[in-house]
Design a protein around this motif. Structure first.
Motif, PDB file in Angstrom:
ATOM      1  N   LEU A   1      -8.938  -2.736  12.851  1.00  0.00           N
ATOM      2  CA  LEU A   1      -9.181  -1.594  11.967  1.00  0.00           C
ATOM      3  C   LEU A   1     -10.667  -1.457  11.647  1.00  0.00           C
ATOM      4  O   LEU A   1     -11.187  -0.348  11.515  1.00  0.00           O
ATOM      5  N   TYR A   2     -11.341  -2.573  11.538  1.00  0.00           N
ATOM      6  CA  TYR A   2     -12.775  -2.538  11.246  1.00  0.00           C
ATOM      7  C   TYR A   2     -13.509  -1.717  12.319  1.00  0.00           C
ATOM      8  O   TYR A   2     -14.304  -0.832  12.003  1.00  0.00           O
TER       9      TYR A   2
ATOM     10  N   ASP B   1      -0.944  -3.285   7.527  1.00  0.00           N
ATOM     11  CA  ASP B   1       0.378  -3.537   8.106  1.00  0.00           C
ATOM     12  C   ASP B   1       0.948  -2.318   8.838  1.00  0.00           C
ATOM     13  O   ASP B   1       2.146  -2.157   8.964  1.00  0.00           O
ATOM     14  N   MET B   2       0.038  -1.458   9.316  1.00  0.00           N
ATOM     15  CA  MET B   2       0.458  -0.267  10.085  1.00  0.00           C
ATOM     16  C   MET B   2      -0.140  -0.375  11.484  1.00  0.00           C
ATOM     17  O   MET B   2      -1.202   0.202  11.757  1.00  0.00           O
ATOM     18  N   PRO B   3       0.527  -1.082  12.396  1.00  0.00           N
ATOM     19  CA  PRO B   3      -0.105  -1.377  13.679  1.00  0.00           C
ATOM     20  C   PRO B   3      -0.210  -0.194  14.636  1.00  0.00           C
ATOM     21  O   PRO B   3      -0.897  -0.288  15.647  1.00  0.00           O
TER      22      PRO B   3
ATOM     23  N   GLN C   1       4.424   3.900  10.383  1.00  0.00           N
ATOM     24  CA  GLN C   1       5.390   2.795  10.323  1.00  0.00           C
ATOM     25  C   GLN C   1       4.694   1.508   9.885  1.00  0.00           C
ATOM     26  O   GLN C   1       3.654   1.144  10.440  1.00  0.00           O
ATOM     27  N   ASN C   2       5.272   0.829   8.900  1.00  0.00           N
ATOM     28  CA  ASN C   2       4.670  -0.455   8.532  1.00  0.00           C
ATOM     29  C   ASN C   2       5.609  -1.606   8.867  1.00  0.00           C
ATOM     30  O   ASN C   2       6.809  -1.445   8.965  1.00  0.00           O
ATOM     31  N   ILE C   3       5.005  -2.739   9.045  1.00  0.00           N
ATOM     32  CA  ILE C   3       5.699  -3.920   9.554  1.00  0.00           C
ATOM     33  C   ILE C   3       5.701  -4.957   8.436  1.00  0.00           C
ATOM     34  O   ILE C   3       4.635  -5.411   8.008  1.00  0.00           O
TER      35      ILE C   3
END
Ligand SMILES: Nc1nc2c(ncn2[C@@H]2O[C@H](COP(=O)(O)OP(=O)(O)OP(=O)(O)O)[C@@H](O)[C@H]2O)c(=O)[nH]1
Length: 185
Positions: free
Chosen positions: A32-33, A91-93, A171-173
Motif C-alpha cells: 500500500l505504501y 486488510d483489503m487485499p 472486500q476485507n479479510i
C-alpha cells in the motif's frame, strides 16, 4: 493530501497481525505504501507504539488512544489538521492502483469525504475514503460523545459517494479462512 495506512488493529479474528500478511509478494502495508506514494505528500502507517518496529524506518503515526480505526484517523488529524487524509485499511487485499486512481479522480474536496458506496449495504466504506479537513470537527464531536464509529460519521454527513465499479475492491479479510480462500495459502 497525506495517506494513512490503517494497521493498528488487534487482528483477534485472524490471530496474527493482518498488516504483515503477504498478498502481493510483500507485506500488505509495504504494498500500500508504494501504491499511495504517487498521490500523497507523505504516506504514514497508523499503528500502536508496540508495532512500530514492524515497519522499519517508514513514517508511522502512533495512535494517541486505542479506540479502533477512528483513533488512527483522529490521530492523523491531530498531526495535520489542515491536510486531507486518504485512508486505506491494510486488510483489503484487492485494493489496486486502479482503485486509488478511481477514488482520487472522483474526489470532491468541498464535501467532508469521498467514499466508495458499498454495493450491498449502500453505506459508505469509511476505511477506503478521502477524509477532508472539514471532517475533523465531526470526528472530534463524535469522539467527545464516546462514539467511535467512522461509518456513523459518514452516514450523517455530506459525503461524496461513488459507486464501486469492482465490489471486490472493498472486500476485507478477517479470518484465517478468509485468507486461505483468497490466497490458497
Ligand atoms: N490505527 C489503528 N488502526 C486500527 C485500529 N483498529 C483497527 N484498525 C485497522 O482498521 C482496519 C479494520 O480493522 P478491524 O478488522 O475492524 O479490527 P482489527 O482489530 O484489525 O481485527 P479484529 O480484532 O479481528 O476485530 C484494519 O486495517 C486494522 O488494522 C486501531 O485501534 N488503530
Amino acid at each position: 493530501m497525506n495517506a494513512l495506512i490503517l494497521a493498528g488493529g488487534r487482528s483477534t479474528r485472524m490471530g496474527t497481525d493482518k498488516s504483515l500478511l503477504t498478498y502481493h509478494h510483500q507485506p500488505q502495508w509495504r504494498y500500500l505504501y508504494e501504491l499511495l506514494t504517487p498521490y500523497c505528500s507523505t504516506v504514514f502507517i497508523s499503528c500502536r507504539a508496540d508495532q512500530k518496529d514492524n515497519f522499519d524506518s517508514f513514517p508511522c503515526l502512533i495512535d494517541n488512544r486505542e479506540i479502533g480505526p477512528l483513533g488512527g484517523i483522529l490521530s492523523a488529524f491531530e498531526h495535520s489538521p489542515t491536510e486531507a487524509w486518504l485512508v486505506v485499511a491494510c486488510d483489503m487485499p484487492f485494493v489496486s492502483p486502479e482503485t486509488i486512481a478511481f477514488l482520487v479522480s472522483h474526489r470532491q474536496p468541498n464535501q467532508i469525504a469521498t467514499a466508495f458506496q458499498h454495493p450491498e449495504t449502500l453505506f459508505p466504506e469509511p476505511l477506503l475514503t478521502i477524509w477532508e479537513p472539514q471532517s475533523y470537527q465531526s470526528i472530534q464531536a463524535q469522539f467527545e460523545q464516546n462514539r467511535f464509529s467512522p461509518l456513523q460519521i459518514l452516514k450523517k454527513a455530506n459525503v461524496h459517494l461513488i459507486p464501486c465499479p469492482t465490489p471486490r475492491w472493498l472486500q476485507n479479510i478477517n479470518t484465517p479462512e478468509d485468507f486461505k480462500n483468497t490466497t490458497g495459502q
